[in-house]
Design an enzyme around this catalytic site. Structure first.
Site, PDB file in Angstrom:
ATOM      1  N   GLY A 245       0.456  -3.457  -1.088  1.00 28.42           N
ATOM      2  CA  GLY A 245       1.011  -4.443  -0.168  1.00 28.42           C
ATOM      3  C   GLY A 245       0.199  -4.572   1.103  1.00 28.42           C
ATOM      4  N   PHE A 246       0.090  -3.459   1.862  1.00 27.45           N
ATOM      5  CA  PHE A 246      -0.750  -3.382   3.071  1.00 27.45           C
ATOM      6  C   PHE A 246      -0.364  -4.398   4.140  1.00 27.45           C
ATOM      7  CE2 PHE A 246      -3.250  -2.481  -0.788  1.00 27.45           C
ATOM      8  CZ  PHE A 246      -3.361  -1.114  -0.647  1.00 27.45           C
ATOM      9  N   PRO A 627       1.425  16.871   0.190  1.00 32.19           N
ATOM     10  CA  PRO A 627       0.010  16.774   0.590  1.00 32.19           C
ATOM     11  C   PRO A 627      -0.860  16.026  -0.410  1.00 32.19           C
ATOM     12  CG  PRO A 627       0.600  19.038  -0.010  1.00 32.19           C
ATOM     13  CD  PRO A 627       1.872  18.267   0.055  1.00 32.19           C
ATOM     14  N   LYS A 628      -0.458  15.999  -1.681  1.00 36.80           N
ATOM     15  CA  LYS A 628      -1.262  15.274  -2.674  1.00 36.80           C
ATOM     16  C   LYS A 628      -1.156  13.769  -2.455  1.00 36.80           C
ATOM     17  CE  LYS A 628      -1.515  16.618  -6.979  1.00 36.80           C
ATOM     18  NZ  LYS A 628      -1.208  16.909  -8.410  1.00 36.80           N
ATOM     19  N   THR A 629       0.067  13.250  -2.355  1.00 35.04           N
ATOM     20  CA  THR A 629       0.229  11.807  -2.167  1.00 35.04           C
ATOM     21  C   THR A 629      -0.199  11.382  -0.767  1.00 35.04           C
ATOM     22  OG1 THR A 629       2.561  12.108  -1.578  1.00 35.04           O
ATOM     23  CG2 THR A 629       2.066  11.635  -3.880  1.00 35.04           C
ATOM     24  N   GLN A 633      -3.082   8.601   0.248  1.00 36.77           N
ATOM     25  CA  GLN A 633      -2.913   7.496   1.192  1.00 36.77           C
ATOM     26  C   GLN A 633      -4.028   7.473   2.220  1.00 36.77           C
ATOM     27  OE1 GLN A 633       0.649   5.768   2.811  1.00 36.77           O
ATOM     28  NE2 GLN A 633       1.787   7.570   2.151  1.00 36.77           N
ATOM     29  N   GLY A 696       4.651   9.822   9.999  1.00 39.36           N
ATOM     30  CA  GLY A 696       4.273   8.628   9.245  1.00 39.36           C
ATOM     31  C   GLY A 696       2.807   8.645   8.880  1.00 39.36           C
ATOM     32  N   GLY A 698      -0.467   6.831   6.202  1.00 40.47           N
ATOM     33  CA  GLY A 698      -0.947   5.558   5.657  1.00 40.47           C
ATOM     34  C   GLY A 698      -1.751   4.776   6.661  1.00 40.47           C
ATOM     35  N   GLU A 699      -1.058   4.148   7.620  1.00 42.76           N
ATOM     36  CA  GLU A 699      -1.764   3.226   8.513  1.00 42.76           C
ATOM     37  C   GLU A 699      -2.726   3.923   9.466  1.00 42.76           C
ATOM     38  OE1 GLU A 699       0.585  -0.639   9.494  1.00 42.76           O
ATOM     39  OE2 GLU A 699       2.017   0.991   9.377  1.00 42.76           O
TER      40      GLU A 699
END
Length: 734
Positions: A245-246, A627-629, A633, A696, A698-699
C-alpha cells in the site's frame, strides 16, 4: 493458567499468512469469483483542465462483448464527497473532490471521463481505446518550476503543523561563524505496489459488497455509504490480503468509485483492475519539492540557526500538504529556528501519502545540509550531530517520550565500521572505484489512534482476536497473535486473528505507522477484561490456578468474550471521543521512531555510475514485537529509499501536465542487482508512553536513506548532489 509459557513477543515468529501467500492460497482483490462477472476499463482525459464538449461511443459499443459505455450523459448519480474535517477523520479519505461521470469538467490530464463495461477485460480495454472525447481546454497550471512563484503558506492543524519560529534565525545565520545555505529539489514520485489497484463490486438491491485493495477499510465504507446514499451497515468491504500500500491505497480513488458505479448501472458484479498506466493516471503520488536548508554554527559546531523552508504542490481538487519540515522541529538543538512550508495549487492529479510523507524527502535536505556543515567545520558528521542533540524538543520544549539517538549512532557506527572511514572526500578507493561512506538520521513521528477489538476464549483453549485492521505485507496478524498469546498466557499456536473485513470491529487506516501500537492497545485492554471475567468465574467455580479452558468447562460455557469499542452509533461516537482524547493527551510528548542510516557507495570516476555496496540501519522503534517481520519492513523501506535516491522520477510534460513515463518501462525502480545485503538492528527499548512500548516501524526506514546515499557520494567524489535522483549526469557535472 497453571505454569508459565515463554513470552512470544520479541521472538522471530514466522508469519501466519506466509504459507497462503507463498503457495498461492491467498486470494487478492482481482481473484474473487462472481457469477456473471463483468469487467471495466477507464477512458482518461488528454487535457489538464477544461470541459467535455462531445463523446462518441459508437465504435466502442460495437466491440463484441461490450455491455455499456458510461459517460457523464448516462451514468447514475453520485453524492459529492464531504469536505474534510478533523472531527471526522473518515472525511480525509477522499483522494479528490471530483464527482466522476457526474460532471463535464476536467481537472487533470488522466482524469477518468468514461468507463467501458464488457464481458472480458480484454474487450473493455479494447473498447476504451475507441471512445472519442472532444474538449474545450481552459488555462491550466501544470509546470511546477514556474508555479512556485505563486506558492502560499500551507495551512497547519493539530496533527500536522506547517511551520515554526524560534528567535530570529535569519539574523543568527548571518552572524554565524560558519554557515551553509543550500537549495535541494526532489521530483514527483509514483506508487508501484506489487498489486495494482483493483476493485470487485457487487450490488444486491441496496446492499453492496466491495473487494478492494485498500489500507482504509472502515473509512472507505463510510465514504461509499455517503457517495451512493446507502446505510453504512449495508456495505461490506473485504480486503484480507493487500499486495502493498505505502499510502497509495489509503484514499479513495476514481477506480473504486467507478467500479461501484458501473455495477449499479449494469446490475452485474463488476471488476476494475487498473493497468500500471492507469494507476499513474488516477492515483496520486508524492509531490515534488524545493527546499532551502540553511545552518549556522559557531566554530565548535554548536548550531545557532536552523532554517528549513519548502515549496510543494497540491491538486486544485484535492491533495494534502507535505510536512517537509517535520523532522526539523525535533532533531537539532539550534538556538534559533525558522521552519516554513508553502504550497501551490496545480491542475495535476492530487498528491497523496507516500511512505513517510514529509520526512522521506525532508530528511534528504536537512541531513545533506548537516553533512555539508560538518565538512566545513572539519568535524566528523556523527560528532556534529551529537554536539547538537537536544534534551527536549527544540521548538516547543516538550519532553521526549523516548529518545535514544546517541545509542543508535554508537551501535550503528560500530556495526558499520565507521572508524575505518578516511574523512577526506575522494581519498578512498577500491581499484578504479571511488569509495564513499555516508550517514544520516532517520526520523518519523509516532502516533496512536483507537481500534475496536473483541477477544474470544473457547473451552478448547483456542483464542480468536477480531479486528478489521489491514495486512499489506508487514506481518500485522502475526504480531497481534503474539501480543494476545502473551497477554492471555496461551500458546501462540492457540491464537487465531481475523482481520481485513468491515464486518469485524473497526480499525483506523493503516498509515502513519500507527496500526501495530493502536491495535495492540485494544488487544491488551480486551485481554485484561477477559482475564477479569475468568478470575470471577474461577472464584465462583473453585478453579483458581487451573487452565483457562477448565474454568469454562466447569462453568458450562463454550466461550467467553471481551470487547473494546462497538460498531453501534453510540459506540462509534464513543470511539471518536476516545480518539480525540488520545490525540490531545499525547500532544504533551515529542514521540518518534528514529534511527541511523549508514551507507557505502562505489562511484565510477569516468561514467558517474553509483553503486550502493553496503548498508547498515540501526533503529529505535520501541518494543520490537517480531524482529523477523520488523527487519523485513526496514529493509523494504531502505530499498524504497535507495530507489528514491538513485532512480525514481515521474516525468510530467510542463506544457500539458501529462505523465510521460506512466509505468515500469520508463519509471525506474531498483532491482535485486542494485541492492546490497542490508544489515538491520534494533535497540528494542520500550517507550513507556505507548501500548507495550511499541513506537512504530516501517516508515522510519525510508527516512534518511536518500541523504545517506548523497552524503556517501559526496565523500567518494567531493561533489554535493542537491537534486534527486542522483543520476550519472549530475555526478559528472556537479
Amino acid at each position: 493458567m497453571t505454569g508459565t509459557l515463554d513470552p512470544v513477543v520479541g521472538k522471530p515468529i514466522d508469519r501466519v499468512d506466509g504459507n497462503a501467500k507463498t503457495t498461492g492460497g491467498a486470494r487478492f482483490t482481482a481473484e474473487y469469483p462472481y457469477p456473471n462477472l463483468a469487467h471495466a476499463a477507464l477512458v482518461h482525459s488528454t487535457i489538464a483542465r477544461g470541459r467535455i464538449v462531445s463523446v462518441d461511443t459508437t465504435a466502442a459499443t460495437a466491440v463484441p462483448g461490450v455491455i455499456a459505455v458510461l459517460t457523464h450523459h448516462n451514468a447514475p448519480p453520485m453524492k459529492p464527497a464531504s469536505k474534510a474535517s478533523r472531527l471526522n477523520l473518515s472525511t480525509l479519505v477522499s483522494g479528490t473532490s471530483v464527482n466522476f461521470l457526474n460532471t463535464d469538467q476536467v481537472h487533470w490530464n488522466g482524469q477518468p471521463v468514461a468507463v467501458v463495461v464488457a464481458e472480458s477485460g480484454e474487450a473493455a480495454r479494447a473498447a476504451a481505446r475507441l471512445v472519442r472525447v472532444g474538449y474545450r481546454p481552459s488555462e491550466s497550471v501544470v509546470d511546477f518550476a514556474t508555479a512556485q512563484r505563486d506558492a502560499k503558506p500551507q495551512p497547519g492543524n493539530a496533527l500536522m503543523p506547517s511551520g515554526a519560529k524560534k528567535g530570529d534565525a535569519e539574523a543568527a545565520l548571518a552572524a554565524a561563524a560558519v554557515s551553509v545555505d543550500l537549495r535541494f529539489t526532489t521530483p514527483p514520485l509514483n506508487h508501484n505496489a506489487i498489486e495494482p489497484h483493483a476493485t470487485t463490486a457487487a450490488w444486491d438491491g441496496d446492499r453492496l459488497t466491495v473487494h478492494e485493495t485498500t489500507q482504509s477499510i472502515d473509512w472507505l465504507r463510510s465514504h461509499l455509504a455517503l457517495r451512493f446514499a446507502v446505510p453504512r451497515a449495508n456495505i461490506r468491504i473485504v480486503a484480507p490480503y493487500v499486495g502493498g500500500g505505502f499510502g497509495g491505497k489509503g484514499s479513495v480513488w476514481p477506480g473504486t468509485l467507478l467500479a461501484v458505479l458501473a455495477a449499479r448501472a449494469t446490475g452485474r458484479p463488476v471488476r476494475l483492475s487498473l493497468t500500471r498506466e492507469a494507476v499513474y493516471r488516477t492515483v496520486g503520488g508524492r509531490t515534488p519539492s524545493v527546499q532551502r536548508v540553511a545552518l549556522g554554527a559557531d566554530s565548535n559546531g554548536k548550531l545557532s540557526a536552523l532554517v528549513h523552508t519548502s515549496v510543494s504542490y497540491v491538486g486544485r481538487v484535492g491533495g494534502t500538504g507535505e510536512p517537509v519540515t517535520s523532522q526539523s522541529r525535533h532533531l537539532y538543538a539550534a538556538d534559533t529556528m525558522l521552519l516554513r512550508q508553502d504550497i501551490v495549487e496545480m491542475d495535476l492529479i492530487p498528491n497523496t501519502f507516500m511512505r513517510a510523507p514529509g520526512e522521506a524527502i525532508g530528511t534528504f535536505g536537512l541531513e545533506a545540509a548537516v553533512d555539508e556543515l560538518a565538512y566545513r567545520l572539519g568535524l566528523d558528521p556523527i560528532e556534529l550531530r551529537m554536539r547538537n542533540e537536544p534534551a527536549v524538543s527544540p521548538v516547543d520544549g516538550h519532553k521526549f517520550s523516548h529518545r535514544l539517538l546517541r545509542e543508535v549512532y554508537a551501535l550503528g557506527a560500530d556495526r558499520f565500521g565507521w572508524a575505518n572511514r578516511s574523512p577526506r572526500p575522494g581519498s578512498m578507493r577500491d581499484g578504479r572505484w571511488l569509495v564513499g561512506m555516508g550517514v544520516a538520521t532517520a526520523y518519523h513521528p509516532a502516533m496512536r489512534f483507537t481500534a475496536d477489538v473483541t477477544v474470544r476464549l473457547s473451552a478448547d483453549g483456542s483464542v480468536l482476536v477480531r479486528c478489521g485492521f489491514h495486512e499489506m505485507g508487514m506481518g500485522a496478524a502475526t504480531a497481534q497473535a503474539q501480543i494476545a498469546a502473551d497477554a492471555l498466557g496461551v500458546p501462540f499456536e492457540a491464537v487465531r486473528v481475523a482481520y481485513g473485513d468491515s464486518d469485524l470491529p473497526a480499525a483506523p487506516m493503516a498509515g502513519g505507522s500507527i496500526q501495530t501500537a493502536t491495535a495492540a492497545g485494544s488487544v491488551l485492554a480486551a485481554s485484561e477484561k477477559l482475564k477479569r471475567r475468568l478470575r470471577s468465574l474461577a472464584r465462583r467455580h473453585g478453579t483458581d490456578g487451573v487452565h483457562h479452558a477448565e474454568t469454562l468447562v466447569r462453568a458450562g460455557l463454550p466461550a467467553i468474550e471481551a470487547a473494546v469499542g462497538s460498531g453501534t452509533r453510540l459506540g462509534r461516537l464513543a470511539s471518536q471521543a476516545r480518539l480525540m482524547s488520545t490525540i490531545m493527551r499525547d500532544r504533551r510528548w515529542a514521540r518518534a521512531a528514529c534511527g541511523a542510516q549508514f551507507c557505502e557507495v562505489r562511484v565510477d570516476p569516468d561514467t558517474g555510475e553509483v553503486r550502493v555496496t553496503r548498508w547498515t540501519g540501526v533503529f529505535d522503534i520501541g518494543r520490537v514485537v517480531n524482529p523477523k517481520t520488523a527487519a523485513s519492513q526496514m529493509r523494504g523501506g531502505i530499498v524504497m529509499g535507495i530507489g528514491m535516491a538513485l532512480a525514481e522520477e515521474t516525468l510530467v510534460d510542463p506544457r500539458t501536465g501529462r505523465i510521460m513515463n506512466p509505468g515500469l518501462a520508463g519509471y525506474h525502480l531498483p532491482v535485486h542487482a542494485d541492492i546490497p545485503p542490508i544489515d538491520v538492528a534494533f535497540l528494542d527499548d520500550p517507550d513507556p508512553t505507548m501500548p507495550l512500548g511499541i513506537v512504530g516501524a516501517g516508515e522510519v526506514s525510508i527516512t534518511g536513506v536518500a541523504a545517506a546515499v548523497a552524503n556517501a557520494v559526496h565523500h567518494a567524489t567531493g561533489r554535493r548532489i542537491h537534486d534527486l535522483p542522483i543520476t550519472l549526469d549530475k555526478v559528472m557535472s556537479a
